[in-house]
Design a protein around this motif. Structure first.
Motif, PDB file in Angstrom:
ATOM      1  N   ASN A   1     -10.477  14.380 -16.893  1.00  0.00           N
ATOM      2  CA  ASN A   1     -11.364  13.580 -17.722  1.00  0.00           C
ATOM      3  C   ASN A   1     -11.384  12.112 -17.300  1.00  0.00           C
ATOM      4  O   ASN A   1     -12.408  11.446 -17.375  1.00  0.00           O
ATOM      5  CB  ASN A   1     -10.947  13.715 -19.191  1.00  0.00           C
TER       6      ASN A   1
ATOM      7  N   SER B   1     -17.119   8.904 -15.398  1.00  0.00           N
ATOM      8  CA  SER B   1     -17.547   7.561 -15.782  1.00  0.00           C
ATOM      9  C   SER B   1     -18.167   7.575 -17.177  1.00  0.00           C
ATOM     10  O   SER B   1     -18.669   8.597 -17.646  1.00  0.00           O
ATOM     11  CB  SER B   1     -18.567   7.020 -14.779  1.00  0.00           C
ATOM     12  N   THR B   2     -18.146   6.430 -17.820  1.00  0.00           N
ATOM     13  CA  THR B   2     -18.753   6.280 -19.143  1.00  0.00           C
ATOM     14  C   THR B   2     -20.246   6.590 -19.073  1.00  0.00           C
ATOM     15  O   THR B   2     -20.791   7.264 -19.941  1.00  0.00           O
ATOM     16  CB  THR B   2     -18.520   4.852 -19.680  1.00  0.00           C
ATOM     17  N   GLN B   3     -20.889   6.116 -18.013  1.00  0.00           N
ATOM     18  CA  GLN B   3     -22.321   6.376 -17.829  1.00  0.00           C
ATOM     19  C   GLN B   3     -22.590   7.881 -17.749  1.00  0.00           C
ATOM     20  O   GLN B   3     -23.509   8.391 -18.388  1.00  0.00           O
ATOM     21  CB  GLN B   3     -22.831   5.679 -16.579  1.00  0.00           C
ATOM     22  N   SER B   4     -21.787   8.607 -16.971  1.00  0.00           N
ATOM     23  CA  SER B   4     -21.964  10.055 -16.853  1.00  0.00           C
ATOM     24  C   SER B   4     -21.702  10.753 -18.178  1.00  0.00           C
ATOM     25  O   SER B   4     -22.386  11.711 -18.529  1.00  0.00           O
ATOM     26  CB  SER B   4     -21.023  10.625 -15.782  1.00  0.00           C
ATOM     27  N   TYR B   5     -20.707  10.259 -18.917  1.00  0.00           N
ATOM     28  CA  TYR B   5     -20.389  10.856 -20.207  1.00  0.00           C
ATOM     29  C   TYR B   5     -21.582  10.738 -21.163  1.00  0.00           C
ATOM     30  O   TYR B   5     -21.976  11.710 -21.804  1.00  0.00           O
ATOM     31  CB  TYR B   5     -19.144  10.206 -20.817  1.00  0.00           C
ATOM     32  N   PHE B   6     -22.170   9.542 -21.243  1.00  0.00           N
ATOM     33  CA  PHE B   6     -23.304   9.346 -22.152  1.00  0.00           C
ATOM     34  C   PHE B   6     -24.537  10.127 -21.695  1.00  0.00           C
ATOM     35  O   PHE B   6     -25.291  10.647 -22.520  1.00  0.00           O
ATOM     36  CB  PHE B   6     -23.619   7.860 -22.334  1.00  0.00           C
ATOM     37  N   GLN B   7     -24.724  10.238 -20.397  1.00  0.00           N
ATOM     38  CA  GLN B   7     -25.831  11.042 -19.885  1.00  0.00           C
ATOM     39  C   GLN B   7     -25.623  12.507 -20.277  1.00  0.00           C
ATOM     40  O   GLN B   7     -26.549  13.175 -20.733  1.00  0.00           O
ATOM     41  CB  GLN B   7     -25.929  10.904 -18.368  1.00  0.00           C
TER      42      GLN B   7
ATOM     43  N   THR C   1     -20.412  18.365 -24.223  1.00  0.00           N
ATOM     44  CA  THR C   1     -20.735  17.156 -23.467  1.00  0.00           C
ATOM     45  C   THR C   1     -20.017  17.111 -22.129  1.00  0.00           C
ATOM     46  O   THR C   1     -20.622  16.824 -21.102  1.00  0.00           O
ATOM     47  CB  THR C   1     -20.422  15.887 -24.282  1.00  0.00           C
ATOM     48  N   LEU C   2     -18.723  17.417 -22.116  1.00  0.00           N
ATOM     49  CA  LEU C   2     -17.991  17.330 -20.850  1.00  0.00           C
ATOM     50  C   LEU C   2     -18.421  18.393 -19.850  1.00  0.00           C
ATOM     51  O   LEU C   2     -18.083  18.303 -18.671  1.00  0.00           O
ATOM     52  CB  LEU C   2     -16.485  17.373 -21.089  1.00  0.00           C
TER      53      LEU C   2
ATOM     54  N   PHE D   1     -21.563  16.768 -17.505  1.00  0.00           N
ATOM     55  CA  PHE D   1     -21.418  15.544 -16.721  1.00  0.00           C
ATOM     56  C   PHE D   1     -21.842  15.754 -15.282  1.00  0.00           C
ATOM     57  O   PHE D   1     -21.901  16.839 -14.767  1.00  0.00           O
ATOM     58  CB  PHE D   1     -19.987  14.998 -16.784  1.00  0.00           C
TER      59      PHE D   1
END
Length: 104
Positions: A75, A79-85, A98-99, A102
């Protein structure tokens, strides 16, 4: 070779069935598995053991073969960006996945 993130439920189904078609699937594609999925697999180990069509030794051998073809992704490297995407991809279906959505 195409690359995919694989859902833990596919791993469950594979371990329970022990079917050759899963081996073919895993051998023809590159799969990534988020590390938290290992906790889920451990949690449901009794269910897998009770439902599998394989003997314990066959299951052990089959499981090693499956996991040799997976890349476990910690985990901490997402990246934070990938997580939000990924969250945006999954939010209307199942936020808990969500995970699995990614990208790198």
């Amino acid at each position: 070779m195409k690359q995919y993130v694989i859902d833990a439920n596919v791993i469950f189904a594979s371990l329970i069935s022990g079917k050759e078609n899963y081996e073919q699937l895993f051998s023809r594609r590159k799969f990534y598995l988020p590390d938290f999925a290992l906790v889920e697999i451990q949690k449901y180990q009794p269910v897998i053991l009770s439902k599998t069509q394989l003997s314990f030794e066959e299951l052990k051998t089959y499981t090693i073969g499956v996991f040799e073809r997976l890349t476990i992704v910690p985990n901490l490297i997402i990246s934070t960006q990938s997580y939000f995407q990924a969250f945006n991809y999954c939010k209307d279906i199942d936020e808990k996945d969500t995970l699995f959505g990614f990208g790198y």
